[in-house]
Design an enzyme around this catalytic site. Structure first.
Site, mmCIF file in Angstrom:
data_model
loop_
_atom_site.group_PDB
_atom_site.id
_atom_site.type_symbol
_atom_site.label_atom_id
_atom_site.label_comp_id
_atom_site.label_asym_id
_atom_site.label_seq_id
_atom_site.Cartn_x
_atom_site.Cartn_y
_atom_site.Cartn_z
ATOM 1 N N LYS A 184 -16.626 -14.211 -24.528
ATOM 2 C CA LYS A 184 -16.352 -14.415 -25.963
ATOM 3 C C LYS A 184 -15.124 -15.307 -26.177
ATOM 4 O O LYS A 184 -14.129 -14.902 -26.778
ATOM 5 C CB LYS A 184 -16.152 -13.086 -26.699
ATOM 6 C CG LYS A 184 -17.394 -12.224 -26.753
ATOM 7 C CD LYS A 184 -17.254 -11.083 -27.737
ATOM 8 C CE LYS A 184 -18.428 -10.151 -27.703
ATOM 9 N NZ LYS A 184 -18.498 -9.330 -26.489
HETATM 10 P P1 BMP Z 1 -23.024 -0.477 -25.022
HETATM 11 O O1 BMP Z 1 -24.537 -0.592 -24.977
HETATM 12 O O2 BMP Z 1 -22.467 0.413 -23.964
HETATM 13 O O3 BMP Z 1 -22.500 -0.140 -26.387
HETATM 14 O O4 BMP Z 1 -22.462 -1.934 -24.649
HETATM 15 C C1 BMP Z 1 -22.705 -3.055 -25.427
HETATM 16 C C2 BMP Z 1 -22.170 -4.308 -24.769
HETATM 17 O O5 BMP Z 1 -22.475 -5.440 -25.601
HETATM 18 C C3 BMP Z 1 -20.666 -4.319 -24.571
HETATM 19 O O6 BMP Z 1 -20.394 -5.020 -23.371
HETATM 20 C C4 BMP Z 1 -20.137 -5.126 -25.738
HETATM 21 O O7 BMP Z 1 -18.960 -5.819 -25.395
HETATM 22 C C5 BMP Z 1 -21.276 -6.086 -26.018
HETATM 23 N N1 BMP Z 1 -21.419 -6.461 -27.452
HETATM 24 C C6 BMP Z 1 -21.656 -5.518 -28.434
HETATM 25 O O8 BMP Z 1 -21.795 -4.334 -28.178
HETATM 26 N N2 BMP Z 1 -21.740 -5.928 -29.738
HETATM 27 C C7 BMP Z 1 -21.617 -7.222 -30.109
HETATM 28 O O9 BMP Z 1 -21.749 -7.527 -31.293
HETATM 29 C C8 BMP Z 1 -21.377 -8.187 -29.110
HETATM 30 C C9 BMP Z 1 -21.293 -7.783 -27.789
HETATM 31 O O10 BMP Z 1 -21.144 -8.692 -26.852
#
Ligand code: BMP
Length: 452
Positions: free
Chosen positions: A297
């Site tokens: 990002k």
């Molecule tokens: P999780 O499914 O454990 O919540 O992880 C989601 C992943 O996607 C994390 O690595 C987070 O940084 C990324 N992410 C997100 O959740 N929402 C966004 O809008 C953008 C992301 O990159």
């Protein structure tokens, strides 16, 4: 003043009615959408509108004018200025401090108040407003409305003894627009069906298949992703948010066969070492045929992003197939990523994100025009020319207590026509990450096929 029809066409030019497919607050799908707020942006139109409304009314009956907040406030103000009938202001919520008054201005008990409303649909919100005004011991007998959506509101209020004066109704508006060629006969028929209370059938918009997208793909990384999806029958990207090299490599080994890409946040690996972390990770990616997505990002000026991308300990440029980047630095800030694909952050999944409608619109313009961009991260649908990556996917939870908001694979394929789901804790935190990856892979693939 010009004729009422000419006046309506002038108002229409401000974009107050849109035709298409809209989901209303009630969840009902409507073939048109009305928003009269732009009328206040043209002072001449607002003044004429006030006079058209006043012309319909027995003005001697009213001591006060009150607009229903917020859209009707400028209309009521303009009517007051044109007629010299004093204005009172109704709050949406009573103040929690001071006088706690719901109505502001000078008035006396028993006075007759004219209510002004922009649009009437079911009439339910007007009933609530009337009750609040009457509670202040004011009398309401007449309501003047700019546009009647003809969905029962007028009848409801009239059955309760109120007089409703309407300037335009949707049927006459449709006739005017049909005459001028703005609306087709078919659209008018659909609107009539909707007004008669019929559930209308919209033609479902079809999405493009991975095969079609792969044929259209301009960027080698998009093509590779889509081909991998077809070969593995998977649209799953596992997010490896683990903090040691060992955990990262173990996870890659377990989920590798089921995913099209592994997403890293490489800067959270505490024992990062290029030789011991990246070299074996690349071997696993080759062995299991998945791509590496570094979720860095980037969010800086082009020169700094270039340094962050190529230098430091991580040397992302040497190993990532594609990276995520904000587009906040503008078009040229993305030029440095010319040997990888860029997934632009258009909208975020977290509660309270600042990626509002207008931000997303501007971000999308940058993303669509830059040749390095292969797709976007978003919680909203994107145009078919770029790939949609959707994080915030989890089958078990709806949030994480830290702002993350989750949807199911089914939801994101059906409503957003997403291309790839990104799953983090749903997989790496589960007791059996390999099994969890298979579950998400199967759910995602099933949902993709159903969305075709
Ligand atoms: P999780 O499914 O454990 O919540 O992880 C989601 C992943 O996607 C994390 O690595 C987070 O940084 C990324 N992410 C997100 O959740 N929402 C966004 O809008 C953008 C992301 O990159």
């Amino acid at each position: 003043m010009e004729s009422k029809k000419e006046f309506f066409l002038e108002c229409y030019k401000l974009g107050i009615i849109k035709f298409g497919r809209f989901t209303l607050k009630s969840g009902i799908e409507s073939p048109f959408y009305v928003d009269l707020r732009p009328l206040a942006s043209d002072p001449k139109i607002l003044k004429n509108l006030a006079n058209y409304l006043l012309e319909m009314l027995p003005l001697d009956n009213f001591d006060l004018i009150c607009g229903v907040p917020y859209a009707a406030l400028p209309m009521a103000t303009a009517m007051s200025l044109e007629s010299y009938i004093p204005l009172i202001i109704k709050r949406k919520e009573a103040k929690s401090y001071g006088t706690k008054k719901l109505i502001e201005g000078i008035y006396q008990k028993g006075q007759n108040c004219l209510l002004v409303e922009d649009v009437i649909t079911s009439g339910k919100s007007l009933i609530e407003t009337i009750a609040e005004v009457e509670q202040e011991d004011l009398k309401v007998a007449d309501i003047v409305v700019v546009l009647d959506r003809e969905q029962g509101g007028k009848q409801l209020l009239e059955s309760k003894g109120y007089k409703v004066h309407t300037l335009f109704n949707i049927s006459e508006v449709c006739t005017i627009l049909q005459e001028t060629g703005e609306l087709s006969d078919e659209e008018v028929k659909r609107i009539q069906g909707f007004l008669q209370g019929n559930h209308i059938q919209f033609e479902e918009k079809k999405r493009l298949s991975y095969q079609q997208k792969s044929e259209n793909a301009q960027h080698s990384v998009s093509k590779k992703l889509l081909e991998t999806a077809l070969a593995k029958e998977s649209n799953l990207i596992a997010s490896a948010d683990v903090i040691t090299t060992q955990e990262l490599l173990e996870l890659a080994e377990k989920v590798g066969p089921h995913v099209i890409a592994l997403k890293t946040h490489i800067d959270i690996i505490s024992d990062f070492d290029y030789q011991n972390t990246i070299v074996p990770l690349k071997e696993l990616a080759a062995k299991h045929n998945f791509l590496l997505m570094e979720d860095r990002k980037f969010a800086d000026i082009g020169n700094t992003q270039e340094l962050q991308f190529t230098s430091g300990v991580f040397k992302i440029t040497d190993w990532a197939d594609f990276v995520t980047s904000q587009v906040i630095g503008g078009f040229e800030s993305l030029d440095c990523f010319n040997n990888v694909g860029v997934v632009a952050i258009i909208g975020m999944s977290s509660k309270g994100t600042l990626t509002t409608n207008s931000y997303r619109e501007e971000a999308l313009k940058v993303a669509l025009s830059h040749p390095n961009v292969i797709g976007g991260v978003s919680q909203n649908a994107l145009p078919e020319e770029i790939l949609l990556f959707t994080p915030g996917v989890n089958l078990a939870d709806s949030g994480d207590g830290k702002g993350q908001q989750y949807n199911t694979p089914d939801h994101v394929f059906k409503t957003l026509h997403t291309d790839f789901i990104i799953v983090g804790r749903g997989i790496y935190k589960s007791e059996n990450p390999a099994e969890a990856a298979v579950t998400y892979k199967n759910e995602g693939w099933k949902a993709y096929l159903a969305s075709l």
